[in-house]
Design a protein around this motif. Structure first.
Motif, short mmCIF file in Angstrom:
data_model
loop_
_atom_site.label_atom_id
_atom_site.label_comp_id
_atom_site.label_asym_id
_atom_site.label_seq_id
_atom_site.Cartn_x
_atom_site.Cartn_y
_atom_site.Cartn_z
N ARG A 139 0.83 -1.21 0.00
CA ARG A 139 0.00 0.00 0.00
C ARG A 139 0.87 1.26 0.00
NH1 ARG A 139 -3.04 -3.10 3.83
NH2 ARG A 139 -2.24 -1.84 5.56
N LEU A 140 1.94 1.25 0.79
CA LEU A 140 2.85 2.40 0.80
C LEU A 140 3.50 2.60 -0.57
CD1 LEU A 140 4.73 2.09 4.22
CD2 LEU A 140 3.33 4.01 3.48
N ALA A 141 3.91 1.51 -1.20
CA ALA A 141 4.57 1.59 -2.50
C ALA A 141 3.63 2.15 -3.56
CB ALA A 141 5.08 0.21 -2.91
N VAL A 142 2.40 1.66 -3.57
CA VAL A 142 1.41 2.15 -4.54
C VAL A 142 1.16 3.64 -4.31
CG1 VAL A 142 -1.00 1.99 -5.26
CG2 VAL A 142 0.33 -0.10 -4.88
N ASP A 143 1.02 4.04 -3.06
CA ASP A 143 0.79 5.44 -2.73
C ASP A 143 1.95 6.30 -3.21
OD1 ASP A 143 -0.65 7.57 -1.60
OD2 ASP A 143 0.46 7.44 0.27
N ARG A 144 3.19 5.86 -2.96
CA ARG A 144 4.37 6.63 -3.37
C ARG A 144 4.42 6.79 -4.89
NH1 ARG A 144 9.67 7.15 -1.64
NH2 ARG A 144 8.74 7.45 0.43
N VAL A 145 4.23 5.69 -5.60
CA VAL A 145 4.33 5.73 -7.06
C VAL A 145 3.23 6.61 -7.65
CG1 VAL A 145 4.08 4.34 -9.15
CG2 VAL A 145 5.55 3.55 -7.30
N ARG A 146 2.02 6.48 -7.14
CA ARG A 146 0.92 7.30 -7.68
C ARG A 146 1.13 8.78 -7.39
NH1 ARG A 146 -4.16 3.13 -6.44
NH2 ARG A 146 -3.98 2.04 -8.45
N GLN A 147 1.66 9.10 -6.23
CA GLN A 147 1.95 10.50 -5.93
C GLN A 147 3.02 11.05 -6.88
OE1 GLN A 147 2.86 11.24 -1.84
NE2 GLN A 147 0.88 10.54 -1.09
N ASP A 148 4.07 10.26 -7.11
CA ASP A 148 5.13 10.70 -8.01
C ASP A 148 4.60 10.93 -9.42
OD1 ASP A 148 7.02 10.72 -6.05
OD2 ASP A 148 7.94 8.82 -6.60
N TYR A 149 3.78 10.00 -9.91
CA TYR A 149 3.28 10.11 -11.27
C TYR A 149 2.18 11.16 -11.40
CZ TYR A 149 6.00 6.58 -13.63
OH TYR A 149 7.03 5.90 -14.23
N ALA A 150 1.54 11.55 -10.30
CA ALA A 150 0.56 12.63 -10.35
C ALA A 150 1.24 13.98 -10.49
CB ALA A 150 -0.31 12.61 -9.09
N LEU A 151 2.52 14.06 -10.12
CA LEU A 151 3.23 15.34 -10.12
C LEU A 151 4.12 15.55 -11.33
CD1 LEU A 151 4.29 15.43 -6.36
CD2 LEU A 151 2.51 16.80 -7.44
N GLN A 152 4.68 14.46 -11.88
CA GLN A 152 5.68 14.62 -12.92
C GLN A 152 5.52 13.56 -14.00
OE1 GLN A 152 7.86 17.02 -13.20
NE2 GLN A 152 7.49 18.02 -11.24
N PRO A 153 6.00 13.82 -15.22
CA PRO A 153 5.89 12.86 -16.31
C PRO A 153 6.89 11.71 -16.17
CG PRO A 153 7.04 14.83 -17.06
CD PRO A 153 6.58 15.12 -15.66
N ASP A 154 6.37 10.50 -16.08
CA ASP A 154 7.17 9.28 -16.01
C ASP A 154 8.43 9.45 -15.18
OD1 ASP A 154 8.11 6.71 -16.45
OD2 ASP A 154 8.98 7.18 -18.41
N PRO A 155 8.30 9.72 -13.87
CA PRO A 155 9.49 9.96 -13.05
C PRO A 155 10.43 8.77 -12.95
CG PRO A 155 7.53 9.80 -11.68
CD PRO A 155 7.05 9.87 -13.10
N ALA A 156 9.94 7.56 -13.17
CA ALA A 156 10.84 6.39 -13.13
C ALA A 156 11.59 6.19 -14.43
CB ALA A 156 10.04 5.14 -12.78
N GLY A 157 11.26 6.97 -15.46
CA GLY A 157 11.97 6.86 -16.73
C GLY A 157 11.70 5.56 -17.47
N LEU A 158 10.51 4.99 -17.30
CA LEU A 158 10.20 3.70 -17.94
C LEU A 158 10.13 3.81 -19.46
CD1 LEU A 158 7.46 2.29 -15.53
CD2 LEU A 158 9.93 1.94 -15.47
N LEU A 332 -14.16 3.10 0.90
CA LEU A 332 -12.89 3.16 1.62
C LEU A 332 -11.77 2.60 0.75
CD1 LEU A 332 -11.27 3.62 4.29
CD2 LEU A 332 -11.85 1.25 4.87
N GLU A 333 -10.67 3.33 0.65
CA GLU A 333 -9.46 2.85 -0.03
C GLU A 333 -8.31 2.88 0.96
OE1 GLU A 333 -6.52 3.82 -3.85
OE2 GLU A 333 -8.20 5.14 -3.38
N ARG A 334 -7.76 1.71 1.26
CA ARG A 334 -6.64 1.61 2.22
C ARG A 334 -5.36 1.94 1.47
NH1 ARG A 334 -8.91 -1.13 6.62
NH2 ARG A 334 -10.85 -2.19 6.09
N THR A 335 -5.14 3.22 1.26
CA THR A 335 -4.08 3.70 0.38
C THR A 335 -2.69 3.33 0.89
OG1 THR A 335 -5.53 5.59 -0.05
CG2 THR A 335 -3.30 5.70 -0.91
N SER A 336 -2.43 3.55 2.15
CA SER A 336 -1.11 3.26 2.72
C SER A 336 -1.27 3.01 4.20
CB SER A 336 -0.15 4.44 2.48
OG SER A 336 -0.48 5.53 3.31
N ALA A 337 -0.15 2.67 4.85
CA ALA A 337 -0.20 2.43 6.29
C ALA A 337 -0.49 3.71 7.06
CB ALA A 337 1.13 1.84 6.76
#
Length: 373
Positions: A139-158, A332-337
């Motif tokens: 849940r933490l990982a999904v939250d982190r990735v979605r926050q990053d991608y909501a702010l910037q274009p393809d931040p992981a450079g995939l 309810l969405e259990r987004t992260s811890a």
């Protein structure tokens, strides 16, 4: 006695924890628009890949070793997420866990997952019932990735250094949460206006090669990320900007009220509720591709997401569960811890009692950010 000798003597009788690393390897299935997570079978149960830290080894090296040995993945770029320190979290003894996240394209993981019986990829929504704190790590990982991608274009450079706009949108749509009832993904024109209009991407002047010789139509224009510096999964602009509280209301597509915002398609009932709260608590509203972000003025963290037919409010987990239990139509969405989201449908705001519940939840979401300093 030297300081070092005193330190050695004082620590000799203290019990020390073991240190482990566990990694949520998230996979982006662009074709099907979904997020998955890699699991490894150990001791008869499916779990995240992980290992104990060896003497003289860095955390990053331990992650890379575990991914190579347990799931056959190499060349990844792990990012630290969180430290789980509950002394009772592991039945094997006192173990500190440093959780990490890695983001990969599903097509790069499929050859490994299909060639081994002890490795599989499941939807992030189905990654439940895992041992230790692995459900929370996902849940933490999904939250982190979605926050990053909501702010910037393809931040992981995939997508690499240059990419067509449609490929970028498809990637972001796969990472973003699924649209709720009455909602839809932004059009390609809306996505382009946001990414290009805010200077997040810029054309390279080049075009993609056609997949088939002689194919009809103009080749797709290629874009690249603009003005960036990498920081793990996230990308941060190089230029230094003024504090949000010092920006004028219309700077960077932000405003104090919905009436001051540009184009968006948020339901009027949600607009009125947010603006009413904003009359008492200064807000910053920012139009994003999938939603309007609601923040306390001067803060970076988002308190709520105003979507076309849903207001998604971030609360402490216990508070979110209580609200959702009392109002079954508040999903309810259990987004992260640390944060759960309550998704309030716009239709619920027509009833005074439920509207008051939604307003109280939004006020709590704003207060938990401003009170965190």
């Amino acid at each position: 006695m030297s300081d070092q000798g005193e330190q050695d003597r004082s620590s000799a009788g203290h019990r020390r924890p073991s240190v482990a690393v566990d990694t949520a390897v998230l996979t982006v299935d662009v074709r099907n628009g979904a997020l998955g997570v890699v699991q490894h079978q150990r001791r008869g149960e499916w779990a995240l890949p992980g290992t104990f830290l060896h003497e003289g080894e860095t955390l990053a090296d331990a992650v890379l070793r575990s991914l190579a040995e347990e799931v056959g993945l190499r060349g990844t770029r792990p990012q630290q997420l969180h430290v789980f320190e509950d002394p009772e979290r592991d039945d094997r003894g006192w173990v500190l866990c440093v959780a990490h996240v890695v983001l990969l394209l599903a097509e790069d993981v499929d050859p490994v997952a299909t060639s081994r019986d002890d490795v599989r990829v499941v939807s992030v929504d189905d990654a439940v019932g895992q041992p230790f704190d692995h459900d929370a790590i996902v849940r933490l990982a999904v939250d982190r990735v979605r926050q990053d991608y909501a702010l910037q274009p393809d931040p992981a450079g995939l997508l690499g250094e240059a990419f067509p706009l449609k490929s970028l949108q498809a990637l972001h749509d796969a990472v973003a949460p699924q649209p709720g009832p009455g909602e839809s993904r932004p059009s390609i024109d809306t996505f382009r206006r946001y990414m290009v209009g805010k200077g997040l991407i810029q054309p390279t002047g080049e075009f993609a090669r056609k997949e088939r010789p002689g194919a009809m139509g103009k080749p797709a224009e290629l874009y690249r990320r603009a003005g960036e510096s990498r920081d793990g999964l996230g990308i941060r602009p190089v230029r230094q900007e003024r504090n949000r509280a010092e920006r004028p209301a219309d700077d960077a597509g932000s405003a104090r009220t919905f009436g001051e915002l540009g184009a968006h398609n948020v339901a009027p009932a949600i607009q009125r509720l947010v603006d009413e709260v904003g009359a008492e608590v200064p807000l910053t509203l920012t139009v994003m591709p999938h939603y309007v972000a609601v923040r306390p003025a001067g803060e970076e963290r988002v308190a709520a997401y105003a979507r076309p037919q849903t207001l998604s409010v971030g609360l402490d987990p216990d508070a979110a569960v209580t609200v959702a239990d009392d109002h079954p139509d508040f999903r309810l969405e259990r987004t992260s811890a640390a944060t759960h989201h309550v998704h309030v449908p716009a239709s619920a705001l027509d009833e005074a009692a439920r509207r008051q519940v939604a307003r109280t939840a939004l006020e709590q979401a704003l207060a938990r950010i401003t009170g965190a300093h």
